[in-house]
Design an enzyme around this catalytic site. Sequence first.
Site, PDB file in Angstrom:
ATOM      1  N   SER A 135      36.836  71.126  59.612  1.00 48.69           N
ATOM      2  CA  SER A 135      35.400  71.346  59.750  1.00 48.69           C
ATOM      3  C   SER A 135      34.833  70.237  60.637  1.00 48.69           C
ATOM      4  CB  SER A 135      34.778  71.300  58.355  1.00 48.69           C
ATOM      5  OG  SER A 135      33.389  71.356  58.439  1.00 48.69           O
ATOM      6  N   LYS A 161      36.333  74.899  62.590  1.00 48.15           N
ATOM      7  CA  LYS A 161      35.024  75.399  62.129  1.00 48.15           C
ATOM      8  C   LYS A 161      33.962  74.443  62.656  1.00 48.15           C
ATOM      9  CE  LYS A 161      32.883  74.833  57.543  1.00 48.15           C
ATOM     10  NZ  LYS A 161      32.988  75.200  56.112  1.00 48.15           N
ATOM     11  N   LEU A 162      32.967  75.003  63.329  1.00 50.40           N
ATOM     12  CA  LEU A 162      31.883  74.179  63.863  1.00 50.40           C
ATOM     13  C   LEU A 162      30.665  74.316  62.971  1.00 50.40           C
ATOM     14  CD1 LEU A 162      31.981  75.138  67.675  1.00 50.40           C
ATOM     15  CD2 LEU A 162      33.239  73.306  66.501  1.00 50.40           C
ATOM     16  N   LYS A 163      30.080  73.204  62.606  1.00 47.75           N
ATOM     17  CA  LYS A 163      28.814  73.236  61.886  1.00 47.75           C
ATOM     18  C   LYS A 163      27.722  73.578  62.901  1.00 47.75           C
ATOM     19  CE  LYS A 163      29.887  71.898  57.688  1.00 47.75           C
ATOM     20  NZ  LYS A 163      29.578  72.750  56.532  1.00 47.75           N
ATOM     21  N   ASP A 189      29.648  77.492  60.696  1.00 51.31           N
ATOM     22  CA  ASP A 189      29.060  77.356  59.354  1.00 51.31           C
ATOM     23  C   ASP A 189      27.636  76.837  59.488  1.00 51.31           C
ATOM     24  OD1 ASP A 189      28.435  76.898  56.716  1.00 51.31           O
ATOM     25  OD2 ASP A 189      29.942  75.328  56.394  1.00 51.31           O
ATOM     26  N   ASN A 191      25.385  76.593  56.770  1.00 54.47           N
ATOM     27  CA  ASN A 191      24.834  76.024  55.534  1.00 54.47           C
ATOM     28  C   ASN A 191      23.391  76.463  55.292  1.00 54.47           C
ATOM     29  OD1 ASN A 191      26.932  73.418  56.263  1.00 54.47           O
ATOM     30  ND2 ASN A 191      26.919  74.214  54.181  1.00 54.47           N
ATOM     31  N   GLU A 214      29.581  81.592  58.649  1.00 54.93           N
ATOM     32  CA  GLU A 214      29.493  81.240  57.233  1.00 54.93           C
ATOM     33  C   GLU A 214      28.057  80.914  56.835  1.00 54.93           C
ATOM     34  OE1 GLU A 214      32.182  78.036  56.357  1.00 54.93           O
ATOM     35  OE2 GLU A 214      31.530  77.900  54.278  1.00 54.93           O
ATOM     36  N   ASP A 239      29.316  81.345  51.260  1.00 46.14           N
ATOM     37  CA  ASP A 239      29.772  80.117  50.588  1.00 46.14           C
ATOM     38  C   ASP A 239      28.782  79.838  49.452  1.00 46.14           C
ATOM     39  OD1 ASP A 239      30.289  77.494  49.828  1.00 46.14           O
ATOM     40  OD2 ASP A 239      29.966  76.583  51.773  1.00 46.14           O
ATOM     41  N   GLY A 291      36.174  73.193  51.362  1.00 45.32           N
ATOM     42  CA  GLY A 291      36.400  71.786  51.018  1.00 45.32           C
ATOM     43  C   GLY A 291      35.071  71.091  50.845  1.00 45.32           C
ATOM     44  N   ILE A 293      34.980  67.487  50.990  1.00 42.74           N
ATOM     45  CA  ILE A 293      35.328  66.091  51.279  1.00 42.74           C
ATOM     46  C   ILE A 293      35.901  65.425  50.028  1.00 42.74           C
ATOM     47  CG2 ILE A 293      34.541  64.031  52.506  1.00 42.74           C
ATOM     48  CD1 ILE A 293      32.228  65.490  53.580  1.00 42.74           C
TER      49      ILE A 293
HETATM   50  O1  NPG Z   1      37.148  69.676  54.789  1.00 49.69           O
HETATM   51  O2  NPG Z   1      36.498  68.886  52.883  1.00 49.69           O
HETATM   52  C1  NPG Z   1      36.267  69.363  53.998  1.00 49.69           C
HETATM   53  C2  NPG Z   1      34.830  69.566  54.400  1.00 49.69           C
HETATM   54  C3  NPG Z   1      34.495  70.951  54.765  1.00 49.69           C
HETATM   55  O3  NPG Z   1      32.484  71.288  55.964  1.00 49.69           O
HETATM   56  C4  NPG Z   1      33.006  71.152  54.899  1.00 49.69           C
HETATM   57  N1  NPG Z   1      32.321  71.138  53.765  1.00 49.69           N
HETATM   58  O4  NPG Z   1      29.324  73.005  53.758  1.00 49.69           O
HETATM   59  O5  NPG Z   1      31.364  73.557  53.453  1.00 49.69           O
HETATM   60  C5  NPG Z   1      30.506  72.708  53.620  1.00 49.69           C
HETATM   61  C6  NPG Z   1      30.891  71.238  53.707  1.00 49.69           C
HETATM   62  C7  NPG Z   1      30.423  70.376  52.551  1.00 49.69           C
HETATM   63  C8  NPG Z   1      30.934  69.112  52.403  1.00 49.69           C
HETATM   64  C9  NPG Z   1      29.494  70.813  51.662  1.00 49.69           C
HETATM   65  C10 NPG Z   1      30.551  68.301  51.352  1.00 49.69           C
HETATM   66  C11 NPG Z   1      29.091  69.991  50.626  1.00 49.69           C
HETATM   67  C12 NPG Z   1      29.634  68.736  50.462  1.00 49.69           C
END
Ligand code: NPG
Length: 368
Positions: A135, A161-163, A189, A191, A214, A239, A291, A293
């Site tokens: 990500s 995956k690009l935010k 993604d 969010n 996403e 998600d 994920g 983090i």
């Molecule tokens: O690889 O652990 C990883 C991070 C993947 O982008 C990622 N997670 O919105 O999915 C998400 C984001 C996130 C991270 C969301 C931490 C909430 C807390």
Amino acid sequence: MKLTGFELRRVAMPLVAPFRTSFGTQVERDILLLRALTDQAEGWGECVTLPDPVYSSEYVDGAVDVLRRHLIPALARAAVDGAVAVGSALEPYRGHRMAKAALEMAVLDAELRSIGRSWARELGAVHDRVPCGVSVGIQDSIDQLLAVVGGYVEAGYVRIKLKIEPGWDIEPVRAVRRQFGDDLPLQVDANAAYSLSDARHLAQLDQFGLWLIEQPLAEDDLLGHADLARIVRTPICLDESIVSAQSAAAAIRLGATAVINIKPGRVGGYLEARRIHDLARANGVPVWCGGMIESGLGRAANVALAALPGFTLPGDVSASDRFYRQDLTEPFVMVDGHLAVPDRPGLGVTPDPVLLARLTRWQELIEF
Ligand code: NPG
């Protein structure tokens, strides 16, 4: 197995680089760990809440409070003897799924370590390694984005995956496609950063052959996602909106989601995550493991989950060094774009006691 208490611990893990999403920038991970104490093995749980309620309504201080005040006492009263009993003991308490998931994880780890069974075997994993997606946070410039993506492609990540957020969407995706070609597995993604009135704008992403978009809209907007799916050709993946097997069933029935991101913390635990996997599989909906983090503890459990048969897309299961210079546990190292599924009892990894002590900001012991 008899539960005798829990240790709560907050650790601060510095990130290798700031991680920016549409809901904010993180420079360190404030992780709440739970250690289940039993008359047999001990078990580890990782709570995926963020310090602020910006991804979902949960947050670290809130999780600590509900665990101490309600959830842990409920487990003590119910004389819970294993992970299956955790769900029913916590059922009267609404919400707080991330806190509940962490408790279930700690108890399940203790249980599996006691009987010598791995997390993968318990969940029904069918692979011994899983492909790694990565990500990529929002960057300050397109040049910087191309450099960061280039580094991950070089490292062997099999999907990027690009935010995205309003103002950082069409052009960054166009630039990545131009630089790395049409064959690079690519998804975005949001969010929950958009509204249905952005549908025409988001439809411009269709030209880039993305695997999925996403969570473009708000968490509670299943109908909006169903409407959007009729306007945008790129598959929609939910998600934040999927918080249980029940909400997954509703989203599938409504046509609000063509793919599901499964995050055990968001849905209240690994057992509910497996139920969503089973439901999605029965409906022909592909899933992948999200994920948050996690440290090596949560990562170990996620890697095992991602080895179930319905996880047909690479997850946000990256190597430890994606986020951390030093992981809390034995590091997860990517080989040929994959991580090995742990096969030792329980999570199969253990925190390094010296590092754990150094990173701990607060701890508390609750004995039954
Ligand atoms: O690889 O652990 C990883 C991070 C993947 O982008 C990622 N997670 O919105 O999915 C998400 C984001 C996130 C991270 C969301 C931490 C909430 C807390």
